[in-house]
Design an enzyme around this catalytic site. Structure first.
Site, PDB file in Angstrom:
ATOM      1  N   ASP A 122       0.822  -1.224   0.000  1.00 54.28           N
ATOM      2  CA  ASP A 122       0.000   0.000   0.000  1.00 54.28           C
ATOM      3  C   ASP A 122       0.850   1.266   0.000  1.00 54.28           C
ATOM      4  OD1 ASP A 122      -2.365  -1.679   0.411  1.00 54.28           O
ATOM      5  OD2 ASP A 122      -1.700  -1.851   2.475  1.00 54.28           O
TER       6      ASP A 122
ATOM      7  N   GLY B 151       1.769   3.063  -2.574  1.00 54.16           N
ATOM      8  CA  GLY B 151       1.423   4.017  -3.627  1.00 54.16           C
ATOM      9  C   GLY B 151       2.088   3.706  -4.952  1.00 54.16           C
TER      10      GLY B 151
ATOM     11  N   LYS C  39       0.361   4.901  -8.459  1.00 55.20           N
ATOM     12  CA  LYS C  39       0.559   6.281  -8.903  1.00 55.20           C
ATOM     13  C   LYS C  39       1.949   6.475  -9.497  1.00 55.20           C
ATOM     14  CE  LYS C  39       1.319  10.976  -7.430  1.00 55.20           C
ATOM     15  NZ  LYS C  39       1.575  11.921  -6.346  1.00 55.20           N
TER      16      LYS C  39
ATOM     17  N   ALA D 147      -3.897  -7.754  -4.088  1.00 50.73           N
ATOM     18  CA  ALA D 147      -3.393  -6.395  -3.873  1.00 50.73           C
ATOM     19  C   ALA D 147      -3.766  -5.528  -5.064  1.00 50.73           C
ATOM     20  CB  ALA D 147      -1.876  -6.415  -3.686  1.00 50.73           C
TER      21      ALA D 147
ATOM     22  N   HIS E 287      -3.499  -1.827  -7.195  1.00 48.83           N
ATOM     23  CA  HIS E 287      -2.767  -0.582  -7.433  1.00 48.83           C
ATOM     24  C   HIS E 287      -3.768   0.485  -7.847  1.00 48.83           C
ATOM     25  CE1 HIS E 287       1.400  -2.587  -8.245  1.00 48.83           C
ATOM     26  NE2 HIS E 287       0.901  -2.856  -7.064  1.00 48.83           N
TER      27      HIS E 287
ATOM     28  N   LYS F 189      -9.622  -1.076   7.059  1.00 45.82           N
ATOM     29  CA  LYS F 189      -8.858   0.024   7.634  1.00 45.82           C
ATOM     30  C   LYS F 189      -7.423  -0.428   7.864  1.00 45.82           C
ATOM     31  CE  LYS F 189      -8.774   3.164  11.612  1.00 45.82           C
ATOM     32  NZ  LYS F 189      -9.414   3.525  12.898  1.00 45.82           N
ATOM     33  N   ARG F 190      -6.485   0.407   7.459  1.00 48.52           N
ATOM     34  CA  ARG F 190      -5.079   0.083   7.658  1.00 48.52           C
ATOM     35  C   ARG F 190      -4.597   0.538   9.030  1.00 48.52           C
ATOM     36  NH1 ARG F 190      -4.020   2.624   1.859  1.00 48.52           N
ATOM     37  NH2 ARG F 190      -4.603   0.848   0.553  1.00 48.52           N
TER      38      ARG F 190
ATOM     39  N   SER G 229       3.929  12.517   1.700  1.00 49.76           N
ATOM     40  CA  SER G 229       4.611  13.473   2.581  1.00 49.76           C
ATOM     41  C   SER G 229       3.632  14.465   3.176  1.00 49.76           C
ATOM     42  CB  SER G 229       5.686  14.223   1.790  1.00 49.76           C
ATOM     43  OG  SER G 229       6.527  13.339   1.101  1.00 49.76           O
ATOM     44  N   ASP G 230       2.614  14.825   2.389  1.00 49.75           N
ATOM     45  CA  ASP G 230       1.644  15.844   2.811  1.00 49.75           C
ATOM     46  C   ASP G 230       0.805  15.408   3.998  1.00 49.75           C
ATOM     47  OD1 ASP G 230       0.786  14.096   0.509  1.00 49.75           O
ATOM     48  OD2 ASP G 230      -1.181  14.851   1.107  1.00 49.75           O
TER      49      ASP G 230
ATOM     50  N   VAL H 284       3.435  14.686  -2.979  1.00 51.06           N
ATOM     51  CA  VAL H 284       2.794  15.601  -2.030  1.00 51.06           C
ATOM     52  C   VAL H 284       1.278  15.618  -2.212  1.00 51.06           C
ATOM     53  CG1 VAL H 284       4.837  17.053  -1.758  1.00 51.06           C
ATOM     54  CG2 VAL H 284       3.198  17.570  -3.587  1.00 51.06           C
TER      55      VAL H 284
END
EC number: 6.3.4.4
Length: 423
Positions: free
Chosen positions: A13, A15, A18, A39, A41, A301-302, A329-330, A409
């Site tokens: 998970d 990312g 993206k 899984a 993407h 829920k993770r 990061s955001d 971000v």
């Protein structure tokens, strides 16, 4: 040319969908080399959100070749649903997608076995997605599997033999089930699968390399779920690490180029299993809410926690990572301070090496860094990064020994910043 590899460095998970979507314009061929539909993407294309479970993420780029490698396990029914969903959105993938004859098929009885085994474990269950992945890989290793290439020869006999073995196991477990409807749909989906080009993928991929075509191999899940090097037994059933690319595509280790390691600015995990930096307080809840941390396939829920550099260093080492990519990061934009686990304390002894076994007795050793307290979602260049964020990046690079080349971000493609730091 060489095969570049994109891998998750945590518990999945991270990312990857993206980032693959951002990287694919640079490649001629995009491949999947392991895993199955357990899984997903998640990526966005032209304002629409898609979740790809088995199909490589290069499918949205016109003219790209997409290959499902021999290391993948494929459920024809779920594959058909995924492909038809793409077709309904205007993406005809029949000419862009090739499937390895050596990829193993997930049978209806594999899914039933998955549920039966999990039920038999009671409180010791590992949190499987119930997609039949484990039983399919079990049959592969025990040489009882049915492969995509069997569709071309003697399929009915091989399917009947595998099904009979599964039914005998289910009888021994006293597990009640009815696969009549599922099996009918599955057999119909097999015919759908036949329209795709079934290939000897090891020859095809190596010929592409000889022709000078650029190839990106897209991993599923994450390093810490690897069957050999993950938090066993709370792992998946395949090799999610860089070496899995060699066996899952049929390429030599000498033909591996860049290894992109992707991680979140914090940690998450779905399902059961040890998680040393897990947060059980409002901080963990806040990270989960801001990061929208729910599974792409299961919706579960993770679990959330601070970044674990012990596990990350281990993942970087195992995979030979050459470039790091930091996601989300955001999500940490509003925190006054940010913690990073730099060591584990086990039985009163501190270590910075990932141990043979991790359990609830491990105590994470944290360092605290100042938060950047700045909205990063509108930033498009590293020149805009706040001082505190640059300090966080420098800290990570020093700890991990590899440069962070890409920073995300936000969820959109344009919220991906390539850093031009010197080697």
């Amino acid at each position: 040319m060489k095969v570049d590899v994109l891998l998750g460095l945590q518990w999945g998970d991270e990312g990857k969908g993206k980032v693959v979507d951002v990287l694919t314009p640079n490649y001629d061929v995009v491949t999947r080399f392991q895993g199955g539909p357990n899984a997903g993407h998640t990526l966005e294309f032209n304002g629409e959100k898609y979740v790809l479970r088995s199909i490589p993420s290069g499918i949205f780029q016109g003219g790209k070749i997409n290959v499902i490698g021999n290391g993948v396990v494929l459920d024809p029914l779920l594959f058909k649903q995924e492909a038809e969903s793409l077709a309904a959105s205007g993406h005809d993938i029949t000419k862009q997608l090739y499937i390895s004859k050596k990829a193993h098929l997930i049978l209806p009885t594999h899914r039933i076995l998955d549920a039966a085994y999990e039920a038999a474990k009671g409180s010791g269950k590992i949190g499987t997605t119930g997609k039949g992945i484990g039983p399919t890989y079990t049959d592969k290793i025990s040489r009882n599997g049915v492969r995509v290439g069997d569709l071309l020869h003697n399929f009915e006999e091989k399917y009947a033999a595998a099904k009979a073995k599964h039914e005998a196991i289910l009888r021994s477990l006293n597990y009640e089930y009815d696969i009549t409807e599922m099996e009918a749909q599955w057999l119909e989906a097999l015919n759908y699968l036949r329209q795709f080009k079934l290939i000897d993928s090891e020859h095809v991929i190596n010929n592409y390399l000889k022709e000078g075509k650029s190839v990106l191999a897209e991993g599923a899940q994450g390093t810490m779920l690897d069957i050999d090097f993950g938090s066993y037994p709370f792992v998946t059933s395949s090799n999610t690490i860089c070496a899995g690319c060699c066996t899952g595509l049929g390429v030599s280790p000498r033909n591996i180029g860049e290894v992109y390691g992707i991680f979140k600015a914090y940690c998450t995990r779905v399902g059961s299993g040890p998680f040393p930096t897990e947060l059980f307080d409002e901080v963990g809840d806040k990270i989960g809410q801001l990061g929208h941390e729910f599974g792409a396939v299961t919706g579960r829920k993770r679990r959330c926690g601070w970044i674990d550099l012990v596990a990350l260093r281990y993942a970087v080492m195992i995979n030979g990572v050459s470039q790091l990519i930091m996601m989300k990061s955001d999500v940490l934009d509003t925190f006054d301070t940010i913690k990073a686990c730099v060591a584990y304390k086990m039985n009163g002894v501190e270590t910075n090496e990932f141990p043979y076994e991790i359990d609830d007795t491990i105590e994470p050793v944290y360092v605290e860094l100042p938060g950047w307290k700045t909205d990063m979602t509108k930033m498009r260049s590293e020149d805009e990064f706040p001082e505190e964020f640059n300090a966080y990046l420098s800290f990570l690079e020093e700890e991990l020994g590899v440069p962070v080349k890409i920073v995300s971000v936000g969820p959109d493609r344009e919220q991906t910043i390539v850093r031009y730091t010197e080697e």
